[in-house]
Design an enzyme around this catalytic site. Sequence first.
Site, PDB file in Angstrom:
ATOM      1  N   ASN A 184       0.842  -1.189   0.000  1.00  0.00           N
ATOM      2  CA  ASN A 184       0.000   0.000   0.000  1.00  0.00           C
ATOM      3  C   ASN A 184       0.879   1.240   0.000  1.00  0.00           C
ATOM      4  OD1 ASN A 184      -0.295   1.863   2.566  1.00  0.00           O
ATOM      5  ND2 ASN A 184       0.143  -0.196   3.349  1.00  0.00           N
ATOM      6  N   ILE A 238       5.449  -5.215  13.932  1.00  0.00           N
ATOM      7  CA  ILE A 238       6.176  -4.332  13.030  1.00  0.00           C
ATOM      8  C   ILE A 238       5.208  -3.532  12.149  1.00  0.00           C
ATOM      9  CG2 ILE A 238       8.215  -5.795  12.899  1.00  0.00           C
ATOM     10  CD1 ILE A 238       7.171  -6.962  10.270  1.00  0.00           C
ATOM     11  N   LYS A 296       5.628   2.596  17.606  1.00  0.00           N
ATOM     12  CA  LYS A 296       5.566   1.556  16.577  1.00  0.00           C
ATOM     13  C   LYS A 296       6.813   1.603  15.714  1.00  0.00           C
ATOM     14  CE  LYS A 296       2.420  -0.225  13.092  1.00  0.00           C
ATOM     15  NZ  LYS A 296       1.074  -0.022  12.530  1.00  0.00           N
ATOM     16  N   GLY A 346      -0.114   6.871   1.788  1.00  0.00           N
ATOM     17  CA  GLY A 346       0.507   8.184   1.989  1.00  0.00           C
ATOM     18  C   GLY A 346      -0.061   8.921   3.176  1.00  0.00           C
ATOM     19  N   GLY A 350       1.630  -8.034  12.364  1.00  0.00           N
ATOM     20  CA  GLY A 350       2.217  -8.465  11.100  1.00  0.00           C
ATOM     21  C   GLY A 350       1.737  -9.843  10.711  1.00  0.00           C
ATOM     22  N   GLY A 396       0.576  -8.290   5.479  1.00  0.00           N
ATOM     23  CA  GLY A 396      -0.160  -9.527   5.256  1.00  0.00           C
ATOM     24  C   GLY A 396       0.627 -10.766   5.654  1.00  0.00           C
ATOM     25  N   CYS A 438       6.427   4.753   9.185  1.00  0.00           N
ATOM     26  CA  CYS A 438       5.725   4.625   7.916  1.00  0.00           C
ATOM     27  C   CYS A 438       6.689   4.852   6.769  1.00  0.00           C
ATOM     28  CB  CYS A 438       4.587   5.610   7.816  1.00  0.00           C
ATOM     29  SG  CYS A 438       3.840   5.522   6.182  1.00  0.00           S
TER      30      CYS A 438
HETATM   31  C1  LIG Z   1      -3.598   0.175   3.929  1.00  0.00           C
HETATM   32  C2  LIG Z   1      -2.712   0.263   5.122  1.00  0.00           C
HETATM   33  C3  LIG Z   1      -2.593   1.475   5.800  1.00  0.00           C
HETATM   34  C4  LIG Z   1      -1.771   1.583   6.926  1.00  0.00           C
HETATM   35  N1  LIG Z   1      -1.678   2.787   7.589  1.00  0.00           N
HETATM   36  C5  LIG Z   1      -0.912   2.884   8.724  1.00  0.00           C
HETATM   37  C6  LIG Z   1      -0.845   4.087   9.482  1.00  0.00           C
HETATM   38  O1  LIG Z   1      -1.502   5.090   9.163  1.00  0.00           O
HETATM   39  N2  LIG Z   1      -0.036   4.126  10.578  1.00  0.00           N
HETATM   40  C7  LIG Z   1       0.689   3.031  10.969  1.00  0.00           C
HETATM   41  O2  LIG Z   1       1.393   3.097  11.970  1.00  0.00           O
HETATM   42  N3  LIG Z   1       0.619   1.849  10.277  1.00  0.00           N
HETATM   43  C8  LIG Z   1      -0.153   1.769   9.168  1.00  0.00           C
HETATM   44  N4  LIG Z   1      -0.216   0.565   8.483  1.00  0.00           N
HETATM   45  C9  LIG Z   1       0.553  -0.595   8.951  1.00  0.00           C
HETATM   46  C10 LIG Z   1      -0.312  -1.562   9.757  1.00  0.00           C
HETATM   47  O3  LIG Z   1      -0.815  -0.938  10.919  1.00  0.00           O
HETATM   48  C11 LIG Z   1       0.491  -2.808  10.169  1.00  0.00           C
HETATM   49  O4  LIG Z   1       1.605  -2.409  10.923  1.00  0.00           O
HETATM   50  C12 LIG Z   1       0.979  -3.601   8.976  1.00  0.00           C
HETATM   51  O5  LIG Z   1      -0.014  -3.626   7.978  1.00  0.00           O
HETATM   52  C13 LIG Z   1       1.379  -5.032   9.332  1.00  0.00           C
HETATM   53  O6  LIG Z   1       0.301  -5.766   9.832  1.00  0.00           O
HETATM   54  P1  LIG Z   1      -0.588  -6.781   8.936  1.00  0.00           P
HETATM   55  O7  LIG Z   1       0.355  -7.695   8.240  1.00  0.00           O
HETATM   56  O8  LIG Z   1      -1.507  -7.435   9.895  1.00  0.00           O
HETATM   57  O9  LIG Z   1      -1.316  -5.908   7.948  1.00  0.00           O
HETATM   58  C14 LIG Z   1      -1.054   0.454   7.361  1.00  0.00           C
HETATM   59  C15 LIG Z   1      -1.186  -0.758   6.675  1.00  0.00           C
HETATM   60  C16 LIG Z   1      -2.000  -0.868   5.571  1.00  0.00           C
HETATM   61  C17 LIG Z   1      -2.094  -2.192   4.871  1.00  0.00           C
END
Ligand SMILES: Cc1cc2nc3c(=O)[nH]c(=O)nc-3n(C[C@H](O)[C@H](O)[C@H](O)COP(=O)(O)O)c2cc1C
Lengths: 260, 260, 309, 309
Positions: C75, C197, C171, C78, C249, C223, C136
């Site tokens: 993703n 993470i 984070k 932004g 994660g 994912g 980020c």
């Molecule tokens: C579409 C999307 C937007 C995200 N926006 C943020 C955000 O604004 N701030 C943040 O700390 N992490 C953001 N993340 C990261 C997630 O919080 C998470 O750390 C990451 O996706 C890993 O977890 P997962 O594998 O369960 O998705 C975003 C992830 C995705 C997929």
Amino acid sequence: MSGSIQVHAELVQVEPRARQRIVCLRLFAPQVARAARPGQFVMLAPGPDGQLDPFLNRPFSIHRVPDADTLELLVAVVGRGTEGLAALPPGVRLRLLGPIGRGFDPPARGPLLLLGGGLGVAPLFFLAESLAGRPVRLLYGAATAEALVSTAGLPCRVELATDDGSAGRRGLATELLAEALSALPVAERALAYLAACGPEPMLARAAALCREAGVRAELSLEAHMACGTGACMGCARPIGGRPQRVCSEGPVFDAREVYP
Amino acid sequence: MSGSIQVHAELVQVEPRARQRIVCLRLFAPQVARAARPGQFVMLAPGPDGQLDPFLNRPFSIHRVPDADTLELLVAVVGRGTEGLAALPPGVRLRLLGPIGRGFDPPARGPLLLLGGGLGVAPLFFLAESLAGRPVRLLYGAATAEALVSTAGLPCRVELATDDGSAGRRGLATELLAEALSALPVAERALAYLAACGPEPMLARAAALCREAGVRAELSLEAHMACGTGACMGCARPIGGRPQRVCSEGPVFDAREVYP
Amino acid sequence: MSPAPLRPDMRVQIGRLALKNPVMVASGTFGWANEYAGLVRLDALGAVVTKGVSLEPRAGNPQPRIAETAAGLLNSIGLQNPGLEAFISQKLPFLHGLDTAVVVNILGDTPEEYARLAAALDGQAGVDALEVNISCPNVRAGGIAFGSDPGAAAEVAAAVRAATRLPVLVKLSPNVTDLVAIASRVAATGVDGLVLINTLRGMAIDVWTGRPRLGNAIGGLSGPAIKPIAVRAVFEVSRAVAVPVVGCGGITGWADAAEHMRAGAVAVQVGSATFRNPAAPVEVEEGLERFLGELGLRSCRELVGTVEV
Amino acid sequence: MSPAPLRPDMRVQIGRLALKNPVMVASGTFGWANEYAGLVRLDALGAVVTKGVSLEPRAGNPQPRIAETAAGLLNSIGLQNPGLEAFISQKLPFLHGLDTAVVVNILGDTPEEYARLAAALDGQAGVDALEVNISCPNVRAGGIAFGSDPGAAAEVAAAVRAATRLPVLVKLSPNVTDLVAIASRVAATGVDGLVLINTLRGMAIDVWTGRPRLGNAIGGLSGPAIKPIAVRAVFEVSRAVAVPVVGCGGITGWADAAEHMRAGAVAVQVGSATFRNPAAPVEVEEGLERFLGELGLRSCRELVGTVEV
Ligand SMILES: Cc1cc2nc3c(=O)[nH]c(=O)nc-3n(C[C@H](O)[C@H](O)[C@H](O)COP(=O)(O)O)c2cc1C
Ligand SMILES: Cc1cc2nc3c(=O)[nH]c(=O)nc-3n(C[C@H](O)[C@H](O)[C@H](O)COP(=O)(O)OP(=O)(O)OC[C@H]3O[C@@H](n4cnc5c(N)ncnc54)[C@H](O)[C@@H]3O)c2cc1C
Ligand SMILES: Cc1cc2nc3c(=O)[nH]c(=O)nc-3n(C[C@H](O)[C@H](O)[C@H](O)COP(=O)(O)OP(=O)(O)OC[C@H]3O[C@@H](n4cnc5c(N)ncnc54)[C@H](O)[C@@H]3O)c2cc1C
Ligand SMILES: Cc1cc2nc3c(=O)[nH]c(=O)nc-3n(C[C@H](O)[C@H](O)[C@H](O)COP(=O)(O)O)c2cc1C
Ligand code: FES
Ligand code: FES
């Protein structure tokens, strides 16, 4: 607050719908079917629960609601997700989220034009069927006759165009639209309405034609989506001067917002 | 240089084989079937080509070669890969690599004992059928009667043991082995042979019993595998004082090398 | 009469932040929670973590912002968000009404911006904790820079810590050589917990057109694909630092959450999984509770760090 | 009469190493190639890269060494290999007989060990190039340390470069904050090319037993799951350094190879994919050739770095 619900929809049937690789998925999903309005869509899991790849749900317009319990989706087999879906055996249960988004908002009276390019015709079937009895013209374009889906039985007048002339007019569906608009009596234009779905160049051209003719137009947009609920901002793009989410503020937008 | 080949084997049938979740996969794979020897195994893709998850091929013993064109695998449904395999419709073509590895090497004469624990019985069917006409005793243990696969039609004497006594003797298959060994006339022990496949504690006990009795034993081992060709070293473990690969130097090893 | 089996105690404490259960939703994957009202039992969540909030509104990146990859997605949103003021007036009231903890994810371009966000959110009813996003990968200024340098990371953490009485989680980004070094420095600032993470930096290209599959070319990978990296990070960091670690994660089911907890996480966040199944976070919590019961554990805290190495 | 369509020119040059086509097999995933004789048309490969060779034999790590993950796998082989001498006497003769380039992957615990390996392999018939593994995450000493520090990485590269006349490729680890910095330093030592990426450090735990799924607890993640990280690494490094970059990570089909090449790789390596399909490297080469033909390109070099950003 989303008006959508999540269900495990049973895949009832997978049926080829054009000589090219287009299939119709029929799903048993009463709650979603009953709530659905034309122009809305669903997010469908590309495989049974527990499958980790392909990972994301796929957005598909609601093609038809043949009865109160059933949804039909018209699906072009274009990649890994749709290939997997087209190969599933009936009986499989798939997560389905829907109905999603803002659908079409045709006026209560006046002439109605529907413009579909390629698979963009999918939601226009539902729309045409919901407008049965009113004066509706469907202008439907595709690359070739092979890519056309049968419109037999639709309660509206249908005009076809193909790029190679293998069915209907040779040329673009927007040429049909230009003619239809200029044939509209000037007095009726303010009452007229266009619903369009298809590739962006077609939508842009349709928006320009309708602006010139003074006809209100609504466009159904696409975007790559993750959530389909408005949460991820994945589908947001500048529309009407601010970022709007195709999934929740759309997929149907006023043409003047999209192409100001 | 591997003696294996890779084919796209057609899945002919998936058949339940025990009250617990054990299925028999029948595959059309003439080249592999003709080359197969008892104790060898295959690496089978867990789904059709292009599927990226589950990623790795799964190792399965060759359970039977019912005719020259066909392989049978006896598969316990224990995880994502085997669940996917058990749910596949007949007609699917799956990548299959085989036959792989060093099989059993029974002596040309003398009494033959086969010891199978749980799914470890799988390759012993092929072995027993290849030894038809000779004095073979299959000692077969499982947790419960539900987990037992039918041995009807096998050309050998079969003795059963279950942990709960729901079929055969209550107890371990190695207890049947201890008795069988002590019943062997001392003069025959040097000629006798044991082929064993199953959980490692069973193999360790069998090795100890055979060592005491002076009977040659071969054990079929398992290891998590990536390649099945001897290339990745994923399955290597110390055997006979040096790292040996279960896939290519095994899966059948002399018991004295495994438990020195 | 045999006693009714006790339900395991699911409460967790992350520094000064108390949660009714260890399953949160991950920032950016659950919007402002109102998108899931009616679809998910929001009260069943341990906490809602909001999308990242900055001082000023951000419009985010060009389309496409989502590209699916093998068992995951990239993703490049932004960090689109309405800014602090609109968050407080438009998003917070709904969150405040929920019977679950609310953690506000914040991001800035300088330590001062972080401090201002932290100070402004301190007095706000409905905010239970802050999550500081220094990781980020999408925003050039700030973001990656803070997250990948121990000194800068600690500076931001200390600035936030000093500016607020709220519990503070930080984070961390996995895109670094020595995560333990960064985690140790951040932990030493006295924050309440670490979350790891965030996404990994990745890219995908359409081979036919030659164009990146994201408008922003590079994005964050999340994912199931990244779960092994996340579990490793949780394992290493939780053994090295004294503050609680929250695992995030690749969690799609209860077993993934249990894996993170065995590795050392006191709580978890469910992110991308919610995209395919909005009910995933709730199902993870329910499954985890059943699993703890089967293991005979009386509290989810008993699972934490139980990996046998 | 229209002219017969020309087959695209598949030859590539990686510094002083000339290959007949850009598709190699990745170190550690193809053994010593003899394992695939009879199964794969070895002569169709651009190059065979051997399993890592050290001065002395190494026994490797305890079982289990392989754990499947979502669209990938973890391995902790531990660089098991028979050592330099046995490699030369037992493995090299077969490789020498192949009509393809042979790249020997080397690893050591000190720059001097690397130099000794490089010197010893210099005179050996059948060795066409060296690939310096400074990135394996499995061995505590050496391995990760060299790969994650720009100075140490450059020191090893320079030591190898000075010890041999053979073309030298250096394989980099993605487990770092600033891959471009390391790549630049290594490139400046005058090596012929960079290979990226090696595996990412990961971990998996059996939730029922609480034991790591690898005997060594932590291992290296490979396969489709990591492709976006690899493509990003190739993209960033190839734009920053002047030496050729070889792409590796998550390639299972020709389109993945094309993606790496569009990102900036002059050649590619197929690794884990060979485990599910021994013919994968050959199929990648064939598919790539067809793809180039469809695009109307006359040489595979025309695809390199064509991503439009
Ligand atoms: C579409 C999307 C937007 C995200 N926006 C943020 C955000 O604004 N701030 C943040 O700390 N992490 C953001 N993340 C990261 C997630 O919080 C998470 O750390 C990451 O996706 C890993 O977890 P997962 O594998 O369960 O998705 C975003 C992830 C995705 C997929
Ligand atoms: C609101 C909406 C309604 C749609 N209605 C229909 C319909 O009725 N019939 C139909 O055939 N198609 C429709 N599409 C397009 C359809 O979603 C894609 O063709 C489909 O997701 C492709 O999946 P794939 O796995 O086969 O392709 P892949 O290319 O392998 O998909 C990879 C990823 O990209 C996404 N993606 C690929 N193409 C598109 C696209 N055109 N739009 C959005 N996401 C895409 C996929 O969802 C997936 O996440 C619609 C899209 C949207 C946004
Ligand atoms: C030489 C050999 C012969 C075998 N023969 C049979 C047989 O005839 N019938 C049968 O049912 N099983 C047999 N097994 C075990 C079988 O390979 C595993 O049960 C199967 O791979 C599990 O796959 P899964 O995806 O369902 O489980 P998961 O646990 O999801 O698998 C995850 C990963 O671990 C590996 N794995 C899991 N369990 C085992 C295991 N016991 N041994 C090796 N790898 C494992 C899988 O291959 C996969 O890579 C054999 C194993 C070996 C090594
Ligand atoms: C089982 C296994 C063993 C490996 N051994 C080595 C090695 O000895 N030396 C090395 O440089 N890389 C080694 N690698 C890393 C691969 O060469 C490659 O960089 C990595 O797997 C990523 O590519 P892939 O996703 O195509 O597998 C190994 C990888 C695997 C899976
Ligand atoms: S798809 Fe997530 S906000 Fe529209
Ligand atoms: S499984 Fe690769 S060497 Fe045995």
